[in-house]
Design a protein around this motif. Sequence first.
Motif, PDB file in Angstrom:
ATOM      1  N   MET A   1       0.838  -1.187   0.000  1.00  7.38           N
ATOM      2  CA  MET A   1       0.000   0.000   0.000  1.00  7.38           C
ATOM      3  C   MET A   1       0.881   1.247   0.000  1.00  7.38           C
ATOM      4  SD  MET A   1      -2.943   1.626   0.167  1.00  7.38           S
ATOM      5  CE  MET A   1      -4.039   0.252   0.318  1.00  7.38           C
ATOM      6  N   ILE A   2       0.553   2.177  -0.859  1.00 10.71           N
ATOM      7  CA  ILE A   2       1.251   3.462  -0.899  1.00 10.71           C
ATOM      8  C   ILE A   2       0.377   4.495  -0.193  1.00 10.71           C
ATOM      9  CG2 ILE A   2       2.105   5.301  -2.405  1.00 10.71           C
ATOM     10  CD1 ILE A   2       2.848   3.146  -4.419  1.00 10.71           C
ATOM     11  N   TYR A   3       1.006   5.323   0.628  1.00 13.72           N
ATOM     12  CA  TYR A   3       0.324   6.380   1.362  1.00 13.72           C
ATOM     13  C   TYR A   3       0.776   7.730   0.824  1.00 13.72           C
ATOM     14  CZ  TYR A   3      -0.948   2.673   4.587  1.00 13.72           C
ATOM     15  OH  TYR A   3      -1.458   1.519   5.139  1.00 13.72           O
ATOM     16  N   ILE A   4      -0.189   8.549   0.431  1.00 13.20           N
ATOM     17  CA  ILE A   4       0.091   9.873  -0.097  1.00 13.20           C
ATOM     18  C   ILE A   4      -0.287  10.867   0.995  1.00 13.20           C
ATOM     19  CG2 ILE A   4      -0.385  11.548  -1.922  1.00 13.20           C
ATOM     20  CD1 ILE A   4      -1.061   7.879  -2.470  1.00 13.20           C
ATOM     21  N   VAL A   5       0.690  11.559   1.547  1.00 21.76           N
ATOM     22  CA  VAL A   5       0.512  12.337   2.772  1.00 21.76           C
ATOM     23  C   VAL A   5       0.241  13.811   2.481  1.00 21.76           C
ATOM     24  CG1 VAL A   5       1.549  12.918   5.002  1.00 21.76           C
ATOM     25  CG2 VAL A   5       2.009  10.694   3.960  1.00 21.76           C
ATOM     26  N   ASP A   6      -0.782  14.324   3.163  1.00 19.26           N
ATOM     27  CA  ASP A   6      -1.220  15.710   3.054  1.00 19.26           C
ATOM     28  C   ASP A   6      -0.384  16.607   3.970  1.00 19.26           C
ATOM     29  OD1 ASP A   6      -2.797  17.975   2.511  1.00 19.26           O
ATOM     30  OD2 ASP A   6      -4.354  17.409   3.939  1.00 19.26           O
ATOM     31  N   THR A   7      -0.406  17.888   3.690  1.00 20.20           N
ATOM     32  CA  THR A   7       0.283  18.885   4.506  1.00 20.20           C
ATOM     33  C   THR A   7      -0.139  18.782   5.970  1.00 20.20           C
ATOM     34  OG1 THR A   7       0.312  20.357   2.591  1.00 20.20           O
ATOM     35  CG2 THR A   7       0.754  21.362   4.747  1.00 20.20           C
ATOM     36  N   SER A   8      -1.431  18.629   6.214  1.00 17.21           N
ATOM     37  CA  SER A   8      -1.930  18.577   7.597  1.00 17.21           C
ATOM     38  C   SER A   8      -1.327  17.417   8.374  1.00 17.21           C
ATOM     39  CB  SER A   8      -3.454  18.482   7.611  1.00 17.21           C
ATOM     40  OG  SER A   8      -3.913  17.291   6.979  1.00 17.21           O
ATOM     41  N   SER A   9      -1.107  16.302   7.726  1.00 21.36           N
ATOM     42  CA  SER A   9      -0.511  15.152   8.418  1.00 21.36           C
ATOM     43  C   SER A   9       0.992  15.339   8.624  1.00 21.36           C
ATOM     44  CB  SER A   9      -0.804  13.860   7.663  1.00 21.36           C
ATOM     45  OG  SER A   9      -2.189  13.570   7.741  1.00 21.36           O
ATOM     46  N   PHE A  10       1.669  15.954   7.644  1.00 24.47           N
ATOM     47  CA  PHE A  10       3.085  16.273   7.879  1.00 24.47           C
ATOM     48  C   PHE A  10       3.218  17.241   9.049  1.00 24.47           C
ATOM     49  CE2 PHE A  10       4.099  14.852   3.442  1.00 24.47           C
ATOM     50  CZ  PHE A  10       5.042  13.903   3.805  1.00 24.47           C
TER      51      PHE A  10
ATOM     52  N   GLU B   1       9.946   3.756   5.554  1.00 23.80           N
ATOM     53  CA  GLU B   1       8.772   3.750   4.673  1.00 23.80           C
ATOM     54  C   GLU B   1       8.961   4.761   3.535  1.00 23.80           C
ATOM     55  OE1 GLU B   1       5.801   1.625   5.163  1.00 23.80           O
ATOM     56  OE2 GLU B   1       7.457   0.706   6.257  1.00 23.80           O
ATOM     57  N   VAL B   2       9.511   5.900   3.857  1.00 29.95           N
ATOM     58  CA  VAL B   2       9.801   6.922   2.841  1.00 29.95           C
ATOM     59  C   VAL B   2      10.823   6.380   1.849  1.00 29.95           C
ATOM     60  CG1 VAL B   2      10.916   9.168   2.491  1.00 29.95           C
ATOM     61  CG2 VAL B   2       9.174   8.899   4.281  1.00 29.95           C
ATOM     62  N   ASP B   3      11.921   5.847   2.364  1.00 33.43           N
ATOM     63  CA  ASP B   3      12.986   5.338   1.496  1.00 33.43           C
ATOM     64  C   ASP B   3      12.508   4.166   0.638  1.00 33.43           C
ATOM     65  OD1 ASP B   3      14.665   7.256   2.581  1.00 33.43           O
ATOM     66  OD2 ASP B   3      15.643   5.853   3.971  1.00 33.43           O
ATOM     67  N   GLY B   4      11.530   3.409   1.145  1.00 32.40           N
ATOM     68  CA  GLY B   4      10.988   2.271   0.408  1.00 32.40           C
ATOM     69  C   GLY B   4       9.886   2.646  -0.576  1.00 32.40           C
ATOM     70  N   GLY B   5       9.551   3.932  -0.658  1.00 27.48           N
ATOM     71  CA  GLY B   5       8.522   4.380  -1.588  1.00 27.48           C
ATOM     72  C   GLY B   5       7.100   4.138  -1.123  1.00 27.48           C
ATOM     73  N   VAL B   6       6.926   3.784   0.144  1.00 22.15           N
ATOM     74  CA  VAL B   6       5.593   3.527   0.692  1.00 22.15           C
ATOM     75  C   VAL B   6       4.913   4.830   1.088  1.00 22.15           C
ATOM     76  CG1 VAL B   6       4.337   2.380   2.576  1.00 22.15           C
ATOM     77  CG2 VAL B   6       6.248   1.212   1.453  1.00 22.15           C
ATOM     78  N   VAL B   7       5.689   5.794   1.555  1.00 24.55           N
ATOM     79  CA  VAL B   7       5.175   7.118   1.926  1.00 24.55           C
ATOM     80  C   VAL B   7       5.687   8.114   0.896  1.00 24.55           C
ATOM     81  CG1 VAL B   7       5.303   8.970   3.632  1.00 24.55           C
ATOM     82  CG2 VAL B   7       4.997   6.609   4.389  1.00 24.55           C
ATOM     83  N   VAL B   8       4.738   8.764   0.225  1.00 26.22           N
ATOM     84  CA  VAL B   8       5.061   9.767  -0.784  1.00 26.22           C
ATOM     85  C   VAL B   8       4.111  10.951  -0.621  1.00 26.22           C
ATOM     86  CG1 VAL B   8       5.959   8.087  -2.446  1.00 26.22           C
ATOM     87  CG2 VAL B   8       3.552   8.730  -2.524  1.00 26.22           C
TER      88      VAL B   8
ATOM     89  N   ALA C   1      -3.162  11.567  -7.151  1.00 26.57           N
ATOM     90  CA  ALA C   1      -2.016  10.673  -6.979  1.00 26.57           C
ATOM     91  C   ALA C   1      -2.451   9.357  -6.355  1.00 26.57           C
ATOM     92  CB  ALA C   1      -0.942  11.346  -6.127  1.00 26.57           C
ATOM     93  N   ALA C   2      -3.349   9.426  -5.375  1.00 24.61           N
ATOM     94  CA  ALA C   2      -3.850   8.205  -4.739  1.00 24.61           C
ATOM     95  C   ALA C   2      -4.651   7.357  -5.730  1.00 24.61           C
ATOM     96  CB  ALA C   2      -4.704   8.552  -3.522  1.00 24.61           C
ATOM     97  N   LYS C   3      -5.450   8.018  -6.548  1.00 19.27           N
ATOM     98  CA  LYS C   3      -6.237   7.311  -7.567  1.00 19.27           C
ATOM     99  C   LYS C   3      -5.310   6.590  -8.544  1.00 19.27           C
ATOM    100  CE  LYS C   3      -9.906   6.581 -10.268  1.00 19.27           C
ATOM    101  NZ  LYS C   3     -10.946   5.635  -9.908  1.00 19.27           N
TER     102      LYS C   3
ATOM    103  N   THR D   1      -3.592   5.320  -0.622  1.00 16.94           N
ATOM    104  CA  THR D   1      -4.432   5.885   0.428  1.00 16.94           C
ATOM    105  C   THR D   1      -3.960   7.291   0.744  1.00 16.94           C
ATOM    106  OG1 THR D   1      -4.835   3.714   1.422  1.00 16.94           O
ATOM    107  CG2 THR D   1      -5.156   5.619   2.852  1.00 16.94           C
ATOM    108  N   VAL D   2      -4.883   8.242   0.757  1.00 17.42           N
ATOM    109  CA  VAL D   2      -4.564   9.602   1.163  1.00 17.42           C
ATOM    110  C   VAL D   2      -4.519   9.642   2.685  1.00 17.42           C
ATOM    111  CG1 VAL D   2      -5.336  12.010   1.194  1.00 17.42           C
ATOM    112  CG2 VAL D   2      -5.664  10.628  -0.864  1.00 17.42           C
TER     113      VAL D   2
END
Length: 155
Positions: free
Chosen positions: A1-10, A31-38, A109-111, A116-117
Amino acid sequence: MIYIVDTSSFRELERYYSEVFPTFWKLFQAEVDGGVVVSVREVLRELEACPETNVIAWAKNNSKIFNPPTPAEAEFVGQIFAVPHFQQLISSKAQMTGQPVADPFLIAAAKACSGTVVTQERLKPNSAKIPNVCEHFGIACTTFEGFLKAKGWSF
């Protein structure tokens, strides 16, 4: 699963001081280095407009995860805005001042990657919030707490 992170979560990560939560940051960076968090380029632009914090510095050092939209994502942004109600994703103030607007690009990007956003926004009836748009298009959406639970992390 890839997670696309919003400003509010950062921005939520500002509470996770690296000296206090070193295990979290090691796991998160993996997770970032593995491409899971983008994320998307517009999120980085929104973060850069904020006062400097540990998370802003981290984001600048990890700028490779903030991707520009692909042609397919740009096309999907058009589909989002084809729904008149969702045109409210861009506030009048952002339109007038040229402020970055990440929300439609996160969703697109999530689509595109069936990801997952991750956002701190909540589903609100008759609203043009990220969770509402995600629900409309069948895109997964969670909070940062939901991300932590999905990963099985506890501290």
